[in-house]
Design a protein around this motif. Sequence first.
Motif, PDB file in Angstrom:
ATOM      1  N   LEU A   1     -13.060  -3.734   0.878  1.00  0.00           N
ATOM      2  CA  LEU A   1     -12.299  -2.929  -0.075  1.00  0.00           C
ATOM      3  C   LEU A   1     -13.060  -2.803  -1.386  1.00  0.00           C
ATOM      4  O   LEU A   1     -13.746  -3.746  -1.804  1.00  0.00           O
ATOM      5  CB  LEU A   1     -10.931  -3.556  -0.368  1.00  0.00           C
ATOM      6  CG  LEU A   1      -9.829  -3.432   0.705  1.00  0.00           C
ATOM      7  CD1 LEU A   1      -8.647  -4.286   0.338  1.00  0.00           C
ATOM      8  CD2 LEU A   1      -9.404  -1.995   0.866  1.00  0.00           C
ATOM      9  N   THR A   2     -12.927  -1.649  -2.025  1.00  0.00           N
ATOM     10  CA  THR A   2     -13.430  -1.419  -3.372  1.00  0.00           C
ATOM     11  C   THR A   2     -12.266  -0.946  -4.222  1.00  0.00           C
ATOM     12  O   THR A   2     -11.710   0.131  -3.977  1.00  0.00           O
ATOM     13  CB  THR A   2     -14.567  -0.378  -3.386  1.00  0.00           C
ATOM     14  OG1 THR A   2     -15.632  -0.828  -2.535  1.00  0.00           O
ATOM     15  CG2 THR A   2     -15.105  -0.186  -4.795  1.00  0.00           C
ATOM     16  N   LEU A   3     -11.897  -1.752  -5.226  1.00  0.00           N
ATOM     17  CA  LEU A   3     -10.697  -1.514  -6.013  1.00  0.00           C
ATOM     18  C   LEU A   3     -11.048  -1.350  -7.479  1.00  0.00           C
ATOM     19  O   LEU A   3     -12.108  -1.785  -7.936  1.00  0.00           O
ATOM     20  CB  LEU A   3      -9.711  -2.687  -5.871  1.00  0.00           C
ATOM     21  CG  LEU A   3      -9.407  -3.201  -4.464  1.00  0.00           C
ATOM     22  CD1 LEU A   3      -8.601  -4.492  -4.541  1.00  0.00           C
ATOM     23  CD2 LEU A   3      -8.649  -2.150  -3.673  1.00  0.00           C
TER      24      LEU A   3
ATOM     25  N   ASN B   1      -3.145   3.649  -3.168  1.00  0.00           N
ATOM     26  CA  ASN B   1      -2.830   2.672  -4.202  1.00  0.00           C
ATOM     27  C   ASN B   1      -2.439   1.343  -3.577  1.00  0.00           C
ATOM     28  O   ASN B   1      -1.890   1.293  -2.466  1.00  0.00           O
ATOM     29  CB  ASN B   1      -1.683   3.174  -5.094  1.00  0.00           C
ATOM     30  CG  ASN B   1      -2.018   4.488  -5.769  1.00  0.00           C
ATOM     31  OD1 ASN B   1      -3.120   4.667  -6.280  1.00  0.00           O
ATOM     32  ND2 ASN B   1      -1.080   5.413  -5.769  1.00  0.00           N
ATOM     33  N   LEU B   2      -2.718   0.281  -4.309  1.00  0.00           N
ATOM     34  CA  LEU B   2      -2.350  -1.076  -3.905  1.00  0.00           C
ATOM     35  C   LEU B   2      -1.671  -1.762  -5.075  1.00  0.00           C
ATOM     36  O   LEU B   2      -2.206  -1.787  -6.191  1.00  0.00           O
ATOM     37  CB  LEU B   2      -3.582  -1.881  -3.481  1.00  0.00           C
ATOM     38  CG  LEU B   2      -3.388  -3.391  -3.296  1.00  0.00           C
ATOM     39  CD1 LEU B   2      -2.399  -3.685  -2.171  1.00  0.00           C
ATOM     40  CD2 LEU B   2      -4.717  -4.078  -3.032  1.00  0.00           C
TER      41      LEU B   2
ATOM     42  N   GLN C   1       0.455   5.774  -0.423  1.00  0.00           N
ATOM     43  CA  GLN C   1      -0.535   6.848  -0.353  1.00  0.00           C
ATOM     44  C   GLN C   1       0.108   8.163  -0.734  1.00  0.00           C
ATOM     45  O   GLN C   1       1.266   8.439  -0.382  1.00  0.00           O
ATOM     46  CB  GLN C   1      -1.122   6.931   1.066  1.00  0.00           C
ATOM     47  CG  GLN C   1      -2.270   7.911   1.216  1.00  0.00           C
ATOM     48  CD  GLN C   1      -2.818   7.944   2.635  1.00  0.00           C
ATOM     49  OE1 GLN C   1      -2.163   7.479   3.563  1.00  0.00           O
ATOM     50  NE2 GLN C   1      -3.998   8.499   2.811  1.00  0.00           N
TER      51      GLN C   1
ATOM     52  N   ARG D   1      -6.270   0.950  -7.683  1.00  0.00           N
ATOM     53  CA  ARG D   1      -6.607   2.162  -6.944  1.00  0.00           C
ATOM     54  C   ARG D   1      -7.695   1.824  -5.939  1.00  0.00           C
ATOM     55  O   ARG D   1      -8.731   1.250  -6.304  1.00  0.00           O
ATOM     56  CB  ARG D   1      -7.091   3.263  -7.880  1.00  0.00           C
ATOM     57  CG  ARG D   1      -7.475   4.540  -7.140  1.00  0.00           C
ATOM     58  CD  ARG D   1      -7.949   5.618  -8.097  1.00  0.00           C
ATOM     59  NE  ARG D   1      -8.379   6.810  -7.363  1.00  0.00           N
ATOM     60  CZ  ARG D   1      -8.875   7.911  -7.935  1.00  0.00           C
ATOM     61  NH1 ARG D   1      -8.993   7.961  -9.255  1.00  0.00           N
ATOM     62  NH2 ARG D   1      -9.244   8.935  -7.202  1.00  0.00           N
ATOM     63  N   VAL D   2      -7.473   2.167  -4.682  1.00  0.00           N
ATOM     64  CA  VAL D   2      -8.438   1.892  -3.616  1.00  0.00           C
ATOM     65  C   VAL D   2      -9.403   3.072  -3.546  1.00  0.00           C
ATOM     66  O   VAL D   2      -9.034   4.170  -3.131  1.00  0.00           O
ATOM     67  CB  VAL D   2      -7.720   1.685  -2.273  1.00  0.00           C
ATOM     68  CG1 VAL D   2      -8.739   1.354  -1.181  1.00  0.00           C
ATOM     69  CG2 VAL D   2      -6.679   0.575  -2.378  1.00  0.00           C
ATOM     70  N   HIS D   3     -10.640   2.846  -3.972  1.00  0.00           N
ATOM     71  CA  HIS D   3     -11.628   3.915  -3.963  1.00  0.00           C
ATOM     72  C   HIS D   3     -12.186   4.149  -2.557  1.00  0.00           C
ATOM     73  O   HIS D   3     -12.362   5.300  -2.138  1.00  0.00           O
ATOM     74  CB  HIS D   3     -12.764   3.586  -4.929  1.00  0.00           C
ATOM     75  CG  HIS D   3     -12.333   3.626  -6.366  1.00  0.00           C
ATOM     76  ND1 HIS D   3     -12.367   4.762  -7.134  1.00  0.00           N
ATOM     77  CD2 HIS D   3     -11.842   2.652  -7.188  1.00  0.00           C
ATOM     78  CE1 HIS D   3     -11.936   4.506  -8.359  1.00  0.00           C
ATOM     79  NE2 HIS D   3     -11.611   3.224  -8.413  1.00  0.00           N
ATOM     80  N   LYS D   4     -12.449   3.070  -1.849  1.00  0.00           N
ATOM     81  CA  LYS D   4     -12.948   3.189  -0.480  1.00  0.00           C
ATOM     82  C   LYS D   4     -12.702   1.883   0.247  1.00  0.00           C
ATOM     83  O   LYS D   4     -12.579   0.817  -0.367  1.00  0.00           O
ATOM     84  CB  LYS D   4     -14.435   3.542  -0.456  1.00  0.00           C
ATOM     85  CG  LYS D   4     -15.328   2.627  -1.268  1.00  0.00           C
ATOM     86  CD  LYS D   4     -16.762   3.132  -1.298  1.00  0.00           C
ATOM     87  CE  LYS D   4     -17.648   2.251  -2.171  1.00  0.00           C
ATOM     88  NZ  LYS D   4     -19.044   2.735  -2.211  1.00  0.00           N
ATOM     89  N   PHE D   5     -12.633   1.985   1.570  1.00  0.00           N
ATOM     90  CA  PHE D   5     -12.426   0.789   2.386  1.00  0.00           C
ATOM     91  C   PHE D   5     -13.071   1.007   3.741  1.00  0.00           C
ATOM     92  O   PHE D   5     -13.322   2.147   4.167  1.00  0.00           O
ATOM     93  CB  PHE D   5     -10.924   0.475   2.536  1.00  0.00           C
ATOM     94  CG  PHE D   5     -10.151   1.505   3.313  1.00  0.00           C
ATOM     95  CD1 PHE D   5      -9.991   1.403   4.681  1.00  0.00           C
ATOM     96  CD2 PHE D   5      -9.558   2.569   2.665  1.00  0.00           C
ATOM     97  CE1 PHE D   5      -9.282   2.341   5.396  1.00  0.00           C
ATOM     98  CE2 PHE D   5      -8.840   3.516   3.360  1.00  0.00           C
ATOM     99  CZ  PHE D   5      -8.694   3.401   4.732  1.00  0.00           C
TER     100      PHE D   5
ATOM    101  N   PHE E   1       0.850  -1.184   0.000  1.00  0.00           N
ATOM    102  CA  PHE E   1       0.000   0.000   0.000  1.00  0.00           C
ATOM    103  C   PHE E   1       0.893   1.243   0.000  1.00  0.00           C
ATOM    104  O   PHE E   1       1.887   1.311   0.738  1.00  0.00           O
ATOM    105  CB  PHE E   1      -0.903   0.026   1.231  1.00  0.00           C
ATOM    106  CG  PHE E   1      -2.070  -0.914   1.154  1.00  0.00           C
ATOM    107  CD1 PHE E   1      -3.275  -0.512   0.607  1.00  0.00           C
ATOM    108  CD2 PHE E   1      -1.958  -2.208   1.628  1.00  0.00           C
ATOM    109  CE1 PHE E   1      -4.351  -1.379   0.535  1.00  0.00           C
ATOM    110  CE2 PHE E   1      -3.022  -3.078   1.566  1.00  0.00           C
ATOM    111  CZ  PHE E   1      -4.220  -2.661   1.020  1.00  0.00           C
TER     112      PHE E   1
END
Length: 424
Positions: free
Chosen positions: A317-319, A96-97, A90, A111-115, A88
Amino acid sequence: MAKKSRKKRTHVPEDGTDGSGSKVPKSLVIRRGKTAAEVSELVQDLRHMMMPYTAINFQEDARNRKLTLQQYSKHVALPMGISHLMAFSQNDNRLNLRLGRTPEGPTLHFRVHKFSLSKHIKALQKRPVSNTAGLQSNPPVVVTNNFGDTSNNNSASAAAPHVKLMRITFQNLFPAINVAAVKLSECRRVVLFNLIPGESTSDTPGEEGSEKTESTPLVEMRHYAIQANAVGVHRRVRKLASSSKRKLPNLHKVQDIADYVTGQTATGGGSVASDAAPSDSEAEDDPRHTIDLPDSYMGQRKSQKSALKLVEIGPRLTLSLVKVEKGLGHGDILYHAFVKKSPEEVATMKAKKEKEASLKQERKATQEANVERKRKAAEEKREAKRKRKEEREKSLLERLRQGNPDKDENEQSSASSSGSGEED
């Protein structure tokens, strides 16, 4: 005479397999650079999700947070037998992952939109389930949804290459399940990867003939615990049977245990235990969710009719996939969500990269030749100096044998005296 006891092996095999000979994937979840405190908690939650084949207590050194994935693979992953790296990072705009397979890739950039953290999910649940050591003792069951039909070769249902790569990568993060040999008691958790396809939208809404652009598909990751409840048993009776001494229901309003089971108070009306009512997500009454257990499971006997339920334990996670690299953090770009190039442009860029690589190799060869030449010159200089020293020592020994060790000094003194007489 008593029979000597023999200790059996109870730990994981040393060869890194699961006992059946298949290689067990091991993961390492890290963070690179400066990140927020919530990202550190997310990393720890993901490590609990990846248990038991992950480095749960790995500590990132602040001096090593800028190491590349290749350096992590060389110095950490290979000695520890780690097969996957999750890093990860930032910046001011996004989280980013990078998910890569060691040691040669490929690498998927997300890209991590939300978690959501595990503690946030538990705070919203009426009956949260903790991710205890009993749940983490076995790897979870992996479920991939909407990634394309894997059993049908029809072009209409076939997924894109980058979607297939995502599905294979997610599945390979966890050990494969041998359906013929797996035990029911080992299936305690589920990890779900759900693909949400992108929707085609027009650049100029309301106008005909406008170009259509497809949004980036999203991947939702969920982590669940499996619960099994007996069917045909009253909920309050089941609650009494499964409760410990410290978690008994409140019975101060009833005079008999039958009043608690029937839901009547001492005055004859009202429910006494609202906490015994099921939540909206429970499915004991739905016959589609009831099965006959093939083996004992979570306190339920074999062949007992039970209802299965999934309880989310996090994280969430939402990627979205941004690009795919051929190597581990480097190499050719196999896919990019925002940059599209024609085959001619790809060939031109590849030729340019090859030319740059060849020039780099030439410069490297020239530098190595110069270093070798200087090394040989220095070696020859040292050898010549050594030979001169040996000659001086040899001549000195010869003079000592002849009994005139100061021959050179006498010659020098006579030469100096003759020179002074001529001047007079």
